[in-house]
Write an enzyme that holds these catalytic residues in place. Structure first.
Site, PDB file in Angstrom:
ATOM      1  N   LYS A   1       0.801  -1.234   0.007  1.00 43.70           N
ATOM      2  CA  LYS A   1      -0.049   0.029  -0.006  1.00 43.70           C
ATOM      3  C   LYS A   1       0.761   1.249   0.187  1.00 43.70           C
ATOM      4  CE  LYS A   1      -2.263  -0.048   3.683  1.00 43.70           C
ATOM      5  NZ  LYS A   1      -2.593  -0.910   4.543  1.00 43.70           N
TER       6      LYS A   1
ATOM      7  N   ARG B   1     -10.440   2.044   8.601  1.00 50.54           N
ATOM      8  CA  ARG B   1     -10.019   0.452   8.829  1.00 50.54           C
ATOM      9  C   ARG B   1     -11.060  -0.140   9.376  1.00 50.54           C
ATOM     10  NH1 ARG B   1      -4.307   1.436   9.230  1.00 50.54           N
ATOM     11  NH2 ARG B   1      -3.179  -0.375   9.944  1.00 50.54           N
TER      12      ARG B   1
ATOM     13  N   ARG C   1      11.047  -5.789   5.397  1.00 50.96           N
ATOM     14  CA  ARG C   1      10.792  -4.544   5.402  1.00 50.96           C
ATOM     15  C   ARG C   1      11.381  -3.416   6.370  1.00 50.96           C
ATOM     16  NH1 ARG C   1       4.346  -2.141   5.422  1.00 50.96           N
ATOM     17  NH2 ARG C   1       4.473  -2.365   7.560  1.00 50.96           N
TER      18      ARG C   1
ATOM     19  N   ARG D   1      10.485  -1.395  11.807  1.00 48.85           N
ATOM     20  CA  ARG D   1       9.282  -0.937  12.693  1.00 48.85           C
ATOM     21  C   ARG D   1       9.143  -1.728  13.722  1.00 48.85           C
ATOM     22  NH1 ARG D   1       4.127   0.397   8.761  1.00 48.85           N
ATOM     23  NH2 ARG D   1       3.134  -0.509  10.401  1.00 48.85           N
TER      24      ARG D   1
ATOM     25  N   ARG E   1      -1.518  -8.008  14.279  1.00 50.95           N
ATOM     26  CA  ARG E   1      -1.844  -7.133  13.275  1.00 50.95           C
ATOM     27  C   ARG E   1      -2.631  -7.666  12.210  1.00 50.95           C
ATOM     28  NH1 ARG E   1       3.354  -4.305  11.598  1.00 50.95           N
ATOM     29  NH2 ARG E   1       2.114  -3.236  10.015  1.00 50.95           N
TER      30      ARG E   1
HETATM   31  P1  ADP Z   1      -0.118  -1.451   8.428  1.00 48.62           P
HETATM   32  O1  ADP Z   1       1.279  -1.817   7.913  1.00 48.62           O
HETATM   33  O2  ADP Z   1      -0.425  -2.305   9.774  1.00 48.62           O
HETATM   34  O3  ADP Z   1      -1.127  -1.119   7.492  1.00 48.62           O
HETATM   35  P2  ADP Z   1       0.230   1.382   9.237  1.00 48.62           P
HETATM   36  O4  ADP Z   1       1.253   1.958   9.231  1.00 48.62           O
HETATM   37  O5  ADP Z   1      -1.273   1.620   8.453  1.00 48.62           O
HETATM   38  O6  ADP Z   1       0.321  -0.150   9.206  1.00 48.62           O
HETATM   39  O7  ADP Z   1      -0.668   1.542  10.843  1.00 48.62           O
HETATM   40  C1  ADP Z   1       0.370   1.224  11.875  1.00 48.62           C
HETATM   41  C2  ADP Z   1      -0.694   1.380  13.274  1.00 48.62           C
HETATM   42  O8  ADP Z   1      -1.195   2.637  13.352  1.00 48.62           O
HETATM   43  C3  ADP Z   1      -1.771   0.301  13.212  1.00 48.62           C
HETATM   44  O9  ADP Z   1      -1.430  -1.013  13.715  1.00 48.62           O
HETATM   45  C4  ADP Z   1      -2.688   0.994  14.333  1.00 48.62           C
HETATM   46  O10 ADP Z   1      -2.245   0.793  15.472  1.00 48.62           O
HETATM   47  C5  ADP Z   1      -2.384   2.461  13.799  1.00 48.62           C
HETATM   48  N1  ADP Z   1      -3.468   2.934  12.922  1.00 48.62           N
HETATM   49  C6  ADP Z   1      -3.046   3.497  11.653  1.00 48.62           C
HETATM   50  N2  ADP Z   1      -4.187   3.664  11.036  1.00 48.62           N
HETATM   51  C7  ADP Z   1      -5.297   3.642  11.930  1.00 48.62           C
HETATM   52  C8  ADP Z   1      -6.710   3.616  11.722  1.00 48.62           C
HETATM   53  N3  ADP Z   1      -7.415   3.951  10.766  1.00 48.62           N
HETATM   54  N4  ADP Z   1      -7.569   3.395  12.797  1.00 48.62           N
HETATM   55  C9  ADP Z   1      -7.184   2.695  13.870  1.00 48.62           C
HETATM   56  N5  ADP Z   1      -5.636   2.698  14.137  1.00 48.62           N
HETATM   57  C10 ADP Z   1      -4.936   2.981  13.187  1.00 48.62           C
END
Ligand code: ADP
Length: 241
Positions: A31, A106, A142, A175, A186
């Site tokens: 993404k 989400r 990653r 990360r 996750r």
């Molecule tokens: P991923 O690689 O899991 O898609 P992101 O970088 O999008 O990771 O998000 C990292 C973390 O930030 C998530 O695991 C969550 O804790 C928080 N987060 C991000 N976007 C949201 C959202 N829309 N609602 C709730 N928590 C979020």
């Protein structure tokens, strides 16, 4: 509509032909990479909620500390908090003609909130499909730039640090939440929420799914052609180069 309702709807702040592209997909589906390409091509900001929250976590405030603990545990922050953050971000000047949303919505509650925030005829929802074993394999390799948030795939899965960010030159690091146990958590969180979210969008004309297992260039091409089709452009805008 009162001025306050209009503010919450966000409608006054977006130009008539605005485009809001929502990129859905599991962690590690590519993404971030695709989001940057789409945002660059369409001249809209890339709004990554994960990046915004990681920045907040580094800020050292009490809220930041709580957000950091939530992310590190692989859980989600509250719908209200993230929705307020996204609403405020969409009202910034650079998002007047739209935005690429990466990581939001989400949950169904977030999707409902977003429907009220942006003009519906400019919304495009794209899903990157990638199966779980591939995700686990990708996440081990990653790394992310702590400064600008760009993600890169490195050759050695076991190196904690690996090279420098191609955009700003700062070190790439793993990360904290890309630790394999947290990744599994996750993925479970994603799996529980993704099906209802996809069901929420999938009958809309503005929805398309793309096979995220293809090479990145082909994924980009497929995404661009869906965007062009949904916008009724016929063809994507010409590349800059
Ligand atoms: P991923 O690689 O899991 O898609 P992101 O970088 O999008 O990771 O998000 C990292 C973390 O930030 C998530 O695991 C969550 O804790 C928080 N987060 C991000 N976007 C949201 C959202 N829309 N609602 C709730 N928590 C979020």
């Amino acid at each position: 509509m009162s001025e306050s309702d209009a503010w919450h709807a966000g409608i006054r702040y977006h130009t008539q032909d605005s485009v809001h592209i929502i990129l859905l997909g599991p962690p590690g589906s590519g993404k971030g990479t695709q989001a940057i390409r789409i945002a660059d091509r369409y001249g809209i900001p890339h709004i990554s909620t994960g990046h915004i929250l990681r920045e907040a976590a580094r800020s050292g405030t009490e809220l930041g500390r709580r957000v950091g603990a939530t992310i590190a545990a692989g859980s989600l922050v509250s719908d209200d908090l993230i929705t307020d953050i996204v609403r405020a971000r969409l009202h910034e000047r650079d998002a007047a003609s739209g935005a690429l949303l990466d990581g939001y919505p989400r949950t169904i509650a977030q999707a409902v909130a977003l429907d009220a925030m942006v003009p519906q005829d400019g919304v495009i929802v794209l899903l990157l499909r990638v199966h779980e074993e591939e995700i686990v394999r990708r996440m081990r390799r990653r790394r992310v730039c702590q400064s600008c948030g760009i993600t890169q795939t490195v050759p050695d899965a076991d190196a904690a640090e690996a090279g420098h960010c191609p955009r700003c030159g700062d070190p790439l690091v793993r990360r904290e939440d890309d630790d394999p146990d947290i990744v599994r958590r996750r993925l479970r969180t994603y799996a529980a929420l993704a099906d209802p979210l996809i069901a929420f969008y999938k009958d809309r004309r503005c929805y398309a799914a793309v096979d995220g297992l293809q090479p990145p260039e082909q994924v980009t091409t497929a995404l661009f052609s869906h965007i062009a089709r949904i916008r009724g452009d016929g063809a994507p805008p010409p590349a800059d180069d």
